[in-house]
Design a protein around this motif. Structure first.
Motif, PDB file in Angstrom:
ATOM      1  N   ILE A 159       0.830  -1.203   0.000  1.00 18.37           N
ATOM      2  CA  ILE A 159       0.000   0.000   0.000  1.00 18.37           C
ATOM      3  C   ILE A 159       0.866   1.255   0.000  1.00 18.37           C
ATOM      4  N   VAL A 160       1.949   1.253   0.761  1.00 13.78           N
ATOM      5  CA  VAL A 160       2.840   2.422   0.822  1.00 13.78           C
ATOM      6  C   VAL A 160       3.409   2.737  -0.556  1.00 13.78           C
ATOM      7  N   PHE A 161       3.974   1.727  -1.231  1.00 11.52           N
ATOM      8  CA  PHE A 161       4.597   1.978  -2.533  1.00 11.52           C
ATOM      9  C   PHE A 161       3.555   2.357  -3.596  1.00 11.52           C
ATOM     10  N   LEU A 162       2.389   1.720  -3.555  1.00 12.05           N
ATOM     11  CA  LEU A 162       1.345   2.061  -4.529  1.00 12.05           C
ATOM     12  C   LEU A 162       0.834   3.486  -4.306  1.00 12.05           C
ATOM     13  N   LEU A 163       0.689   3.890  -3.050  1.00  9.91           N
ATOM     14  CA  LEU A 163       0.233   5.254  -2.759  1.00  9.91           C
ATOM     15  C   LEU A 163       1.256   6.293  -3.227  1.00  9.91           C
ATOM     16  N   ILE A 164       2.536   6.019  -2.995  1.00 12.73           N
ATOM     17  CA  ILE A 164       3.577   6.937  -3.472  1.00 12.73           C
ATOM     18  C   ILE A 164       3.525   7.037  -4.996  1.00 12.73           C
ATOM     19  N   GLY A 165       3.339   5.892  -5.651  1.00  9.21           N
ATOM     20  CA  GLY A 165       3.203   5.891  -7.105  1.00  9.21           C
ATOM     21  C   GLY A 165       2.000   6.701  -7.565  1.00  9.21           C
ATOM     22  N   GLN A 166       0.877   6.585  -6.832  1.00  6.39           N
ATOM     23  CA  GLN A 166      -0.323   7.359  -7.169  1.00  6.39           C
ATOM     24  C   GLN A 166      -0.077   8.853  -6.998  1.00  6.39           C
ATOM     25  N   ILE A 167       0.669   9.228  -5.959  1.00  5.23           N
ATOM     26  CA  ILE A 167       0.996  10.641  -5.751  1.00  5.23           C
ATOM     27  C   ILE A 167       1.849  11.159  -6.909  1.00  5.23           C
ATOM     28  N   PHE A 168       2.855  10.389  -7.318  1.00  4.35           N
ATOM     29  CA  PHE A 168       3.682  10.780  -8.465  1.00  4.35           C
ATOM     30  C   PHE A 168       2.814  10.979  -9.710  1.00  4.35           C
ATOM     31  N   HIS A 169       1.908  10.023  -9.948  1.00  2.00           N
ATOM     32  CA  HIS A 169       1.058  10.106 -11.142  1.00  2.00           C
ATOM     33  C   HIS A 169       0.117  11.313 -11.068  1.00  2.00           C
ATOM     34  N   SER A 170      -0.405  11.594  -9.882  1.00  3.08           N
ATOM     35  CA  SER A 170      -1.315  12.728  -9.720  1.00  3.08           C
ATOM     36  C   SER A 170      -0.608  14.051 -10.012  1.00  3.08           C
ATOM     37  N   ILE A 171       0.639  14.190  -9.531  1.00  2.34           N
ATOM     38  CA  ILE A 171       1.403  15.420  -9.793  1.00  2.34           C
ATOM     39  C   ILE A 171       1.743  15.511 -11.281  1.00  2.34           C
ATOM     40  N   TYR A 172       2.040  14.363 -11.893  1.00  3.46           N
ATOM     41  CA  TYR A 172       2.294  14.321 -13.344  1.00  3.46           C
ATOM     42  C   TYR A 172       1.085  14.845 -14.120  1.00  3.46           C
ATOM     43  N   MET A 173      -0.114  14.486 -13.686  1.00  7.17           N
ATOM     44  CA  MET A 173      -1.319  14.955 -14.359  1.00  7.17           C
ATOM     45  C   MET A 173      -1.406  16.486 -14.337  1.00  7.17           C
ATOM     46  N   ILE A 174      -0.884  17.090 -13.269  1.00  8.59           N
ATOM     47  CA  ILE A 174      -0.924  18.544 -13.132  1.00  8.59           C
ATOM     48  C   ILE A 174       0.095  19.211 -14.056  1.00  8.59           C
ATOM     49  N   VAL A 175       1.339  18.723 -14.026  1.00  9.80           N
ATOM     50  CA  VAL A 175       2.398  19.399 -14.790  1.00  9.80           C
ATOM     51  C   VAL A 175       2.327  19.100 -16.286  1.00  9.80           C
ATOM     52  N   SER A 176       1.663  18.013 -16.671  1.00 16.64           N
ATOM     53  CA  SER A 176       1.624  17.647 -18.094  1.00 16.64           C
ATOM     54  C   SER A 176       0.604  18.460 -18.885  1.00 16.64           C
ATOM     55  N   ILE A 177      -0.207  19.281 -18.216  1.00 16.58           N
ATOM     56  CA  ILE A 177      -1.187  20.109 -18.928  1.00 16.58           C
ATOM     57  C   ILE A 177      -0.497  21.023 -19.930  1.00 16.58           C
ATOM     58  N   GLU A 178       0.687  21.537 -19.578  1.00 12.43           N
ATOM     59  CA  GLU A 178       1.411  22.432 -20.487  1.00 12.43           C
ATOM     60  C   GLU A 178       1.782  21.718 -21.787  1.00 12.43           C
ATOM     61  N   ILE A 179       2.161  20.436 -21.692  1.00 13.64           N
ATOM     62  CA  ILE A 179       2.514  19.673 -22.898  1.00 13.64           C
ATOM     63  C   ILE A 179       1.280  19.496 -23.777  1.00 13.64           C
ATOM     64  N   THR A 180       0.127  19.253 -23.147  1.00 15.01           N
ATOM     65  CA  THR A 180      -1.118  19.140 -23.911  1.00 15.01           C
ATOM     66  C   THR A 180      -1.448  20.461 -24.590  1.00 15.01           C
ATOM     67  N   TYR A 181      -1.246  21.574 -23.875  1.00 16.43           N
ATOM     68  CA  TYR A 181      -1.525  22.893 -24.449  1.00 16.43           C
ATOM     69  C   TYR A 181      -0.682  23.133 -25.701  1.00 16.43           C
ATOM     70  N   LEU A 182       0.577  22.723 -25.669  1.00 15.88           N
ATOM     71  CA  LEU A 182       1.480  22.917 -26.803  1.00 15.88           C
ATOM     72  C   LEU A 182       1.212  21.915 -27.929  1.00 15.88           C
ATOM     73  N   LYS A 183       0.279  20.985 -27.703  1.00 18.47           N
ATOM     74  CA  LYS A 183      -0.104  19.948 -28.663  1.00 18.47           C
ATOM     75  C   LYS A 183       1.058  19.009 -28.997  1.00 18.47           C
ATOM     76  N   LYS A 184       2.036  18.906 -28.086  1.00 16.04           N
ATOM     77  CA  LYS A 184       3.151  17.985 -28.276  1.00 16.04           C
ATOM     78  C   LYS A 184       2.825  16.651 -27.598  1.00 16.04           C
ATOM     79  N   THR A 185       1.712  16.064 -28.061  1.00 15.14           N
ATOM     80  CA  THR A 185       1.200  14.862 -27.400  1.00 15.14           C
ATOM     81  C   THR A 185       2.118  13.661 -27.579  1.00 15.14           C
ATOM     82  N   HIS A 186       2.982  13.692 -28.608  1.00 20.41           N
ATOM     83  CA  HIS A 186       3.927  12.592 -28.789  1.00 20.41           C
ATOM     84  C   HIS A 186       4.884  12.489 -27.594  1.00 20.41           C
ATOM     85  N   ILE A 187       5.119  13.622 -26.912  1.00 23.53           N
ATOM     86  CA  ILE A 187       5.971  13.602 -25.723  1.00 23.53           C
ATOM     87  C   ILE A 187       5.299  12.805 -24.607  1.00 23.53           C
ATOM     88  N   LEU A 188       3.981  13.032 -24.431  1.00 22.63           N
ATOM     89  CA  LEU A 188       3.240  12.285 -23.411  1.00 22.63           C
ATOM     90  C   LEU A 188       3.293  10.788 -23.695  1.00 22.63           C
TER      91      LEU A 188
END
Length: 368
Positions: A299-328
């Motif tokens: 549970i500890v490792f999965l929760l840490i992984g979920q936190i990483f993924h959640s923060i990724y969802m926040i910072v990756s919005i800029e890549i979507t805005y630039l339409k550089k979806t191949h980077i994602l």
């Protein structure tokens, strides 16, 4: 309810069909819902044209997909690879996945417009209809593992009709022959770049279970699956926050307060992860019982992984805005590869903990 009525084989068959359905969604829609959401924040004069071109392009693509599904399923039945029911189920999930893109478009446009109540009403109504039809098929039609397939079909048909009527009424969009090659090309570049990312994301959520099933016992898999479901509570929380964040970010990109709000959101998500971990004993007492063994380290490792993924969802919005979806797509494929390598390297020595570390490693690499 399903696990108490279906046999293990039936539930496995249902899970396989729903995994295929999840993989078909981005392939058949070519990421049109995500493209429409992104385009909403561009020029309002071009939005209707872009929406129409996208809808028309996807309609032609899904028509080909449905014809192919019918042909392949019929051939598999005639060659005795599939039963009549199985072949029919394969066709049904392709049809359902084709229709679901309209529902997703209407959902994301509610999000873009800032209509949270409409978003919630539409989403809950779909889920409720799916729930009712699934149970009706299970208990009255005795459909077994195909009860969820019938529920998805009915829900997708009804909500595709409702969504299209709403889209046409609100945005004046029609399904016509694409009138602008440049708009169609813009959509296909965006969607083509994002589809591998969406497919790899689905694989990321199922790969760990496949590894455990191949290397360990079904009891180990059951305990791990429960841990995944429990830690997914954080994703339910953060998906709501990230939808509002994406709308706020695209509407205020470049503002001086955007970075501060983003950092605040990161703090809230991390704090929510700690709270969820502290509540694990209460959760398992109420919902799980004594029949399953869940390793708290997993549970500890999965929760840490979920936190990483959640923060990724926040910072990756800029890549979507630039339409550089191949980077994602590249990032998600990297995450998938690392997850696979680490999980296989550690599963023999550390069991489900090793697989959880693999998941966390993949999510960390993607965020970094």
């Amino acid at each position: 309810i399903l696990t108490r009525v279906l046999t293990a084989d039936e539930y496995g068959e249902l899970s396989l069909l729903m995994t295929v359905y999840a993989l078909l969604l981005p392939i058949l829609s070519i990421a049109l819902p995500q493209y429409v959401f992104r385009s909403f924040f561009d020029s309002s004069e071009e939005f209707s044209s872009r929406l129409q071109n996208g809808l028309s392009t996807v309609l032609a693509w899904t028509a080909v997909g449905n014809i192919l599904a019918i042909s392949v399923s019929a051939a598999a039945f005639l060659l005795n690879f599939l039963s009549m029911v199985q072949a029919s189920a394969c066709i049904v999930i392709v049809v359902s996945a084709s229709l679901n893109s309209l529902f997703q478009i209407r959902l994301l446009l509610f999000n873009a417009e800032g209509k949270a109540k409409s978003f919630v009403t539409f989403q809950i109504s779909y889920s409720l209809l799916l729930f009712v039809i699934t149970l009706a098929s299970l208990f009255f039609l005795q459909a077994g593992s195909f009860s969820r397939v019938l529920g998805v079909l009915v829900a997708d048909i009804i909500f595709a009709i409702l969504a299209f009527r709403e889209i046409k009424r609100t945005f004046g969009a029609k399904v016509v022959f694409p009138n602008s090659f440049s708009n169609s090309l813009d959509f296909l570049k965006f969607g083509g770049g994002l589809v591998p990312h969406l497919i790899a994301s689905v694989l990321l959520s199922s790969l760990d279970k496949v590894i455990i099933a191949s290397k360990m016992t079904m009891s180990d898999l059951a305990g791990y699956a429960i841990a995944v479901q429990f830690t997914s509570v954080l994703m339910i929380f953060t998906q709501g926050l990230s939808k509002e964040w994406s709308r706020y970010y695209l509407a205020n990109r470049g503002g001086s307060r955007v970075m501060l709000r983003g950092l605040t959101l990161v703090g809230i998500i991390s704090g929510a992860g700690v709270v969820i971990y502290l509540l694990k004993d209460v959760f398992f007492f109420i919902f799980v019982g004594d029949g399953f063994s869940v390793n708290p380290t997993v549970i500890v490792f999965l929760l840490i992984g979920q936190i990483f993924h959640s923060i990724y969802m926040i910072v990756s919005i800029e890549i979507t805005y630039l339409k550089k979806t191949h980077i994602l797509s590249s990032l998600t494929l990297l995450s998938l590869f690392l997850n696979l390598m680490v999980s296989f390297a550690l599963v023999d020595s550390y069991g489900t903990v090793g697989v959880a570390i693999g998941t966390m490693t993949g999510m960390a690499a993607k965020l970094i």
